[in-house]
Design a protein around this motif. Structure first.
Motif, short mmCIF file in Angstrom:
data_model
loop_
_atom_site.label_atom_id
_atom_site.label_comp_id
_atom_site.label_asym_id
_atom_site.label_seq_id
_atom_site.Cartn_x
_atom_site.Cartn_y
_atom_site.Cartn_z
N ILE A 62 0.87 -1.14 -0.18
CA ILE A 62 -0.04 0.09 -0.03
C ILE A 62 1.02 1.43 0.10
O ILE A 62 0.56 2.18 -0.65
N ASN A 63 1.82 1.26 0.80
CA ASN A 63 2.67 2.48 1.05
C ASN A 63 4.17 2.32 0.30
O ASN A 63 4.97 1.35 0.67
N SER A 64 4.29 2.99 -0.82
CA SER A 64 5.67 2.57 -1.48
C SER A 64 6.80 2.88 -0.63
O SER A 64 7.76 2.47 -1.36
N ASN A 65 6.70 3.73 0.40
CA ASN A 65 8.00 3.99 1.12
C ASN A 65 8.52 2.92 1.93
O ASN A 65 9.73 2.70 2.28
N TYR A 66 7.71 1.77 1.85
CA TYR A 66 8.11 0.48 2.41
C TYR A 66 8.03 -0.92 1.45
O TYR A 66 8.53 -1.89 1.79
N TYR A 67 8.19 -0.35 0.35
CA TYR A 67 8.08 -1.54 -0.81
C TYR A 67 9.43 -1.88 -0.96
O TYR A 67 9.43 -3.41 -0.59
N ARG A 68 10.45 -1.23 -0.79
CA ARG A 68 11.97 -2.03 -0.98
C ARG A 68 11.97 -2.98 0.29
O ARG A 68 12.59 -3.93 0.23
N ALA A 69 11.75 -2.20 1.42
CA ALA A 69 11.98 -2.95 2.67
C ALA A 69 11.36 -4.36 2.62
O ALA A 69 11.59 -5.29 3.53
N GLY A 70 9.96 -4.14 2.24
CA GLY A 70 9.19 -5.45 2.22
C GLY A 70 9.68 -6.48 1.12
O GLY A 70 9.68 -7.69 1.75
N ILE A 71 10.10 -6.10 0.18
CA ILE A 71 10.83 -6.99 -0.78
C ILE A 71 12.07 -7.57 -0.10
O ILE A 71 12.34 -9.03 -0.20
N LEU A 72 12.75 -6.81 0.24
CA LEU A 72 14.15 -7.43 1.00
C LEU A 72 13.72 -8.11 2.33
O LEU A 72 14.44 -9.50 2.38
N ALA A 73 12.87 -7.96 2.89
CA ALA A 73 12.23 -8.69 4.10
C ALA A 73 11.92 -9.97 3.71
O ALA A 73 12.42 -11.02 4.18
N LEU A 74 11.22 -10.15 2.65
CA LEU A 74 10.68 -11.50 2.08
C LEU A 74 11.82 -12.18 1.59
O LEU A 74 11.89 -13.43 1.69
N PHE A 75 12.73 -11.58 0.98
CA PHE A 75 13.97 -12.23 0.58
C PHE A 75 14.66 -12.86 1.59
O PHE A 75 15.16 -14.11 1.55
N ILE A 76 15.22 -12.09 2.73
CA ILE A 76 15.88 -12.39 3.56
C ILE A 76 15.33 -13.50 4.60
O ILE A 76 15.79 -14.49 4.78
N VAL A 77 14.22 -13.06 5.10
CA VAL A 77 13.53 -13.77 6.20
C VAL A 77 12.82 -15.01 5.64
O VAL A 77 13.24 -16.22 6.24
N ILE A 78 12.21 -15.14 4.48
CA ILE A 78 11.57 -16.11 3.88
C ILE A 78 12.81 -17.17 3.18
O ILE A 78 12.52 -18.25 3.38
N GLY A 79 13.63 -16.39 2.43
CA GLY A 79 14.66 -17.36 2.06
C GLY A 79 15.44 -17.93 2.96
O GLY A 79 15.50 -18.98 2.83
N PHE A 80 15.89 -17.31 4.23
CA PHE A 80 16.41 -18.10 5.19
C PHE A 80 15.54 -19.06 5.86
O PHE A 80 16.24 -20.32 6.06
N VAL A 81 14.41 -19.09 6.04
CA VAL A 81 13.56 -20.03 6.58
C VAL A 81 13.47 -21.13 5.32
O VAL A 81 13.55 -22.28 5.81
#
Length: 133
Positions: free
Chosen positions: A65-84
């Motif tokens: 919803i908020n483009s200010n958090y888009y990159r952080a969201g993508i990076l969080a998915l990559f790191i957190v879900i990737g590591f899981v």
């Protein structure tokens, strides 16, 4: 577009599964083959499979919803879900010959999410760099 899609899908999955596991922690415990003994186990499964997943899903929704958090969201998915996903795969290979449908399904989602978000991060790197300047 792909980035918002994976964030949106992840948001739905995490919030939905989190709500279900908060309501009934035995859902997560039985899917993972865990046995809950006592109120601390009930609280732990409810918090980690319920609260943490709902919170992470909400963060993914905010990133859509908020483009200010888009990159952080993508990076969080990559790191957190990737590591899981990577640690689930390694742990499964080391720990057991039995591959359940729960483990296989989780691995498909986690590793696919890591690959998709990795591609998004690489493709949009120049866009992100330009925004920082």
């Amino acid at each position: 577009m792909i980035g918002k899609g994976i964030l949106g899908l992840s948001s739905l999955l995490f919030i939905g599964y989190g709500l279900a596991c908060f309501y009934d922690p035995s859902i997560a415990a039985s899917n993972a083959g865990l046995v809950m003994q006592g109120s601390s186990a009930f609280a732990e499964i409810g918090a980690m499979y319920g609260g943490l997943q709902m919170g992470f899903g909400l963060f993914c929704l905010i990133a859509v919803i908020n483009s200010n958090y888009y990159r952080a969201g993508i990076l969080a998915l990559f790191i957190v879900i990737g590591f899981v996903g990577v640690t689930r795969l390694i742990s499964q290979i080391i720990g057991s010959d039995e591959w359940t449908s729960y483990t296989v399904g989780a691995l498909i989602y986690e590793l696919a999410t890591m690959v998709i978000t990795g591609i998004v991060l690489i493709r949009e790197k120049s866009d992100f760099s330009d925004q920082a300047n």
